[in-house]
Design a protein around this motif. Sequence first.
Motif: not given
Length: 174
Positions: A168-172
């Motif tokens: 999720i952090n990478v996609s954000i």
Amino acid sequence: MDVIDTVFEVIDMRSFSNLWYWIALAVLWSSTSHWVLGVPHDLIQRARREGGQAQQDVEDLVRINAGRLLHVVDHGALVVTALVSFWLSGLAVLAFVYEIEFAAAVFLLLAPLTLVVWLSVRVCRRIVAGENTGAALHRRLIVHRRWTQSVGMAAIFITAMYGTWKNINVSILH
């Protein structure tokens, strides 16, 4: 494209988004909980039901594998503990201080296994002390399998939560 780029594309150093990582995690814990002290669970069940040759096979496998594990622990525990501590602490620093995802993935695979090894050493000591035949041996192996499965379930849950958070952090961020 050179060989190094091909290898990194196939391996995908972003481990938590890679299907192969999750397959490896499932296979690791499935195998670890199926082979209790080197004895397959189906053989333990057959020995409980039938006795005879299956029981003798279980006792022989446990005697051999417990002896091997205790020999390593008794003759090299300091060196093994130092090496495992060095590698796990190094992986932990790389994973959680420098935020290298591959190190976190490897750490989350190996760290829970150290707990299973510690539990296995404790079980081997009890087996060698007298719980090495019949119903006592079956009970000890099944309890050890349940503890191993519990560690595996917790490890899979923690890995899944951490991996989801990282994805999720990478996609954000991108």
